[in-house]
Enzyme design. Sequence first.
Site, short mmCIF file in Angstrom:
data_model
loop_
_atom_site.label_atom_id
_atom_site.label_comp_id
_atom_site.label_asym_id
_atom_site.label_seq_id
_atom_site.Cartn_x
_atom_site.Cartn_y
_atom_site.Cartn_z
N ARG A 78 3.81 -2.44 -2.76
CA ARG A 78 4.33 -3.57 -1.77
C ARG A 78 2.77 -3.69 -1.34
O ARG A 78 2.31 -3.52 -1.21
CB ARG A 78 4.60 -2.94 -0.59
N HIS A 122 -0.08 -9.73 6.67
CA HIS A 122 -0.58 -8.75 7.35
C HIS A 122 -1.60 -9.08 8.13
O HIS A 122 -2.33 -8.19 7.65
CB HIS A 122 -0.41 -7.56 6.14
N GLU A 167 4.50 -5.42 10.76
CA GLU A 167 4.17 -4.47 12.10
C GLU A 167 3.75 -5.39 13.16
O GLU A 167 2.77 -5.53 13.88
CB GLU A 167 3.03 -3.02 12.10
N ASN A 296 8.33 1.33 8.99
CA ASN A 296 6.90 1.93 8.88
C ASN A 296 6.94 3.11 10.28
O ASN A 296 6.47 2.67 11.45
CB ASN A 296 5.44 1.20 9.13
N TYR A 298 4.95 7.14 11.29
CA TYR A 298 3.70 7.46 11.48
C TYR A 298 3.97 8.84 11.75
O TYR A 298 3.70 9.89 11.52
CB TYR A 298 2.68 6.58 11.06
N GLU A 356 5.99 2.36 4.74
CA GLU A 356 4.69 3.13 4.91
C GLU A 356 5.39 4.38 5.25
O GLU A 356 5.51 4.02 6.34
CB GLU A 356 3.91 2.06 5.81
O1 IFM Z 1 -3.60 1.15 7.74
C1 IFM Z 1 -2.20 0.38 8.18
C2 IFM Z 1 -1.03 -0.69 8.39
O2 IFM Z 1 -2.67 -1.78 8.08
C3 IFM Z 1 -0.53 -1.20 8.92
N1 IFM Z 1 0.62 0.15 9.07
C4 IFM Z 1 -0.54 1.46 9.82
C5 IFM Z 1 -1.55 1.41 8.54
C6 IFM Z 1 -2.87 3.46 8.81
O3 IFM Z 1 -2.69 3.40 10.25
#
Ligand code: IFM
Length: 452
Positions: A78, A122, A167, A296, A298, A356
Amino acid sequence: MTRQIQFPPDFLWGVATSSYQIEGAAGEDGRGESIWDRFSHTPGKTSNGDTGDVACDHYHRYADDVDLMAALGVRAYRFSVAWPRLYPDGGTRLNRKGLDFYQRLVDRLLDRGVAPAVTLYHWDLPQALQDRGGWTNRDTVARFTHYAETLYHALGDRVGLWMTHNEPWVAGFLGNFRGVHAPGSTDLQSALRAIHHLLLSHGEAVAAYRASGQSGQIGIVLSLHPTYPVNDTQQDRAAAEGSDGYTNRWFLDPVFRASYPTDTVERFQRAGARIDFVEDGDLATMAEPTDFLGVNYYFPRRVSASGSEFGWKVKEHPDPGVPTTAIGWEITPEGLTETLVRLRADYGDMPFYVTENGAPFHDQIDPDGQVRDPARVDFLRRHFVAAQQAIEAGIDLRGYFVWSFLDNFEWAFGYTPRFGIVYVDYPTQRRIPKDSFRFYRDVIAANGLESE
Ligand code: IFM
């Protein structure tokens, strides 16, 4: 006791990156200036004044990078396209050399058996468009659709997986309200307007993809955070719900329900914003049916009630003893399972990709030349297990893209946080696969892993 867990046979294991974070070659082959060039070159906006001018020099090293992906065994890569490489002045004059780079990249990937997965946006908007208001200007939607059509036409016969935006919460709120990302403005009204146009352009780009006659899949990528009350009180539960509206539902509801969440609209209005940018038909366009949702994931947000502008406060630092990454993000793998299960419950059964997931740690080259990153191995292992638990719960999870393939430019944080499973020695641009690279390679080869 350990047990072997398996993923579905056609599970799409991948890695992810983005254009401004890795490509470098900022002034080459006719590429125009992006808002991130402008922002990162503005004193005080990034750590150490770091910029993406050179980054990982992927623009020149892409062939070797793809070979390394093939050695990893990933089935998909990706990456995002830099809009200002194709349209340097944001208009309709195509810069062929910019497009050629992505042609070469896609050809190399296919030649090495790696499926390309393309993100259209992006965050590197042509600065020329920003000079005309950027995403706050409704005309940017038409410019984006035109740019998307160029890519469908040029790459659509070889690219089967498309993502419109990455995002929009970050691009919208961090870029236009918090001011810590490009373009750096700090106005809630502008942020809401920009987000509306981002989501509108998503819908228009999906419709344009259907009209192009291509038969691949297209969707959007959202950064989603489970939001938990700090204390189990009515006030903190309401605060968490409010934060969920701001972080998650402001994006999910338009895309999957053709509406903005009423409670969040009211909060924004109480903070002085006007929702005066929605025109007839916009909401239907934003909810143009997609083929999947990219998630995504985290970390979760822990929220308490406060007297701040919207009535909530996100806890900045996890409690002592709670495991975190090198930049203080709480490590909570079960939040991934929970997010996927919640999405299905609230927005319906659909295909998902984890587009992600990954973590920054303080990696270094040991005297023997190796990079050992046990914390990242553990992080990935636990998140893979969490993903598999979602599959066991019946979630249609189709694939998983580790962020990131390479250490890279982490926006306002510059180059200090290292997210890669491949270490980049920036002075020499040498790539050194970390232990996590080998761990991931083994997971892909076995299509599964041992779990406690
Ligand atoms: O590096 C970023 C990415 O560009 C978008 N998602 C989160 C990642 C980590 O912060």
